[in-house]
Design a protein around this motif. Structure first.
Motif, mmCIF file in Angstrom:
data_model
loop_
_atom_site.group_PDB
_atom_site.id
_atom_site.type_symbol
_atom_site.label_atom_id
_atom_site.label_comp_id
_atom_site.label_asym_id
_atom_site.label_seq_id
_atom_site.Cartn_x
_atom_site.Cartn_y
_atom_site.Cartn_z
ATOM 1 N N LEU A 65 0.778 -1.356 0.064
ATOM 2 C CA LEU A 65 -0.156 -0.010 0.054
ATOM 3 C C LEU A 65 1.002 1.343 0.024
ATOM 4 C CD1 LEU A 65 -2.667 1.411 0.365
ATOM 5 C CD2 LEU A 65 -2.593 1.061 2.835
ATOM 6 N N VAL A 66 1.865 1.234 0.888
ATOM 7 C CA VAL A 66 2.844 2.430 0.787
ATOM 8 C C VAL A 66 3.564 2.716 -0.352
ATOM 9 C CG1 VAL A 66 4.722 3.455 1.991
ATOM 10 C CG2 VAL A 66 2.967 2.355 3.347
ATOM 11 N N LYS A 67 4.105 1.529 -0.874
ATOM 12 C CA LYS A 67 4.533 1.712 -2.452
ATOM 13 C C LYS A 67 3.849 2.514 -3.412
ATOM 14 C CE LYS A 67 8.439 -1.755 -1.733
ATOM 15 N NZ LYS A 67 8.914 -2.976 -2.391
ATOM 16 N N THR A 68 2.439 1.929 -3.419
ATOM 17 C CA THR A 68 1.433 2.438 -4.302
ATOM 18 C C THR A 68 1.198 3.890 -4.020
ATOM 19 O OG1 THR A 68 0.473 0.173 -4.288
ATOM 20 C CG2 THR A 68 -0.768 1.777 -5.220
ATOM 21 N N ARG A 69 0.934 4.197 -2.689
ATOM 22 C CA ARG A 69 0.642 5.458 -2.268
ATOM 23 C C ARG A 69 1.548 6.540 -2.431
ATOM 24 N NH1 ARG A 69 -3.901 5.799 0.895
ATOM 25 N NH2 ARG A 69 -3.455 8.132 0.852
ATOM 26 N N LEU A 70 2.888 5.997 -2.517
ATOM 27 C CA LEU A 70 4.182 6.998 -2.328
ATOM 28 C C LEU A 70 4.900 6.489 -3.418
ATOM 29 C CD1 LEU A 70 4.746 7.142 1.638
ATOM 30 C CD2 LEU A 70 3.100 8.708 0.352
ATOM 31 N N PRO A 71 4.841 6.880 -4.638
ATOM 32 C CA PRO A 71 5.626 6.639 -5.650
ATOM 33 C C PRO A 71 7.010 7.522 -5.678
ATOM 34 C CG PRO A 71 3.812 7.926 -6.590
ATOM 35 C CD PRO A 71 3.385 7.454 -5.028
#
Length: 204
Positions: A65-71
């Motif tokens: 989720l973090v990788k998706t939300r914080l490119p």
């Protein structure tokens, strides 16, 4: 009667046969040797069971989720704040959302072990401005303990909220949320047990 008994004894001794073979080692004891058996089981007797199970750690779904939300990672985000307390450093990113708080790819309640005081440190800046359900908070914290990290996260969130709007400074400042707490543990001194605790004095 005596003659008959003597004759019966003589006949019984005559019926006994003695072997003339003498063992070269009269004291040696001979035991029957059993055939050696291999301890390794045959492959036919073994049934191999192979169980493959993928155990997912609790941080994996939040990591995706973090990788998706914080490119691009934390540093590439526009609303970011850094907080420090004792030896702890926390980098905080705010994004519009539902009020979810993720610390080191884990839920805040799980990461802070459900401690109400530490959770309150994290929530106070958002509650002060009424943004507890408006922004998602993503945190990467390291160093120190959970108490210091919680207070560092509080300062990081407050500094990130300043980038949302400069008008937030007054309410945050009134709640003393923008001040860096510089208190740290005082170093130990030579000749004493801790920073100031001296050994017990004895006159004699």
């Amino acid at each position: 009667m005596a003659a008959s008994s003597i004759s019966s004894l003589a006949s019984s001794f005559a019926s006994l046969s003695f072997s003339s073979q003498v063992s070269p080692k009269p004291n040696a004891l001979v035991f029957p040797v059993a055939k050696s058996r291999s301890l390794s089981p045959s492959p036919k007797s073994l049934t191999t069971l192979r169980v493959s199970a993928a155990v997912a750690s609790p941080s994996e779904p939040f990591k995706d989720l973090v990788k998706t939300r914080l490119p691009g990672g934390f540093a590439a985000q526009p609303i970011i704040g850094t907080g420090r307390r004792k030896c702890s450093i926390a980098r905080v990113v705010l994004q519009e959302g539902t009020g979810q708080v993720i610390i080191n790819y884990r839920d805040a309640n799980d990461y802070l072990q459900g401690n109400p005081l530490w959770i309150q440190y994290v929530k106070v800046p958002m509650v002060t401005l009424g943004y507890e359900g408006s922004y998602d908070v993503f945190v990467k914290a390291h160093g120190g303990g959970l108490s210091g990290q919680a207070q560092a996260i509080s300062l990081g969130i407050a500094r990130a909220l300043l980038k949302v709007s400069a008008s937030h400074r007054s309410p945050l400042k009134s709640e003393v949320l923008l001040k860096r707490d510089s208190r740290i543990v005082e170093r130990k001194k030579p000749g004493v047990k801790k920073a100031r605790k001296a050994p017990q004095f004895s006159k004699r």
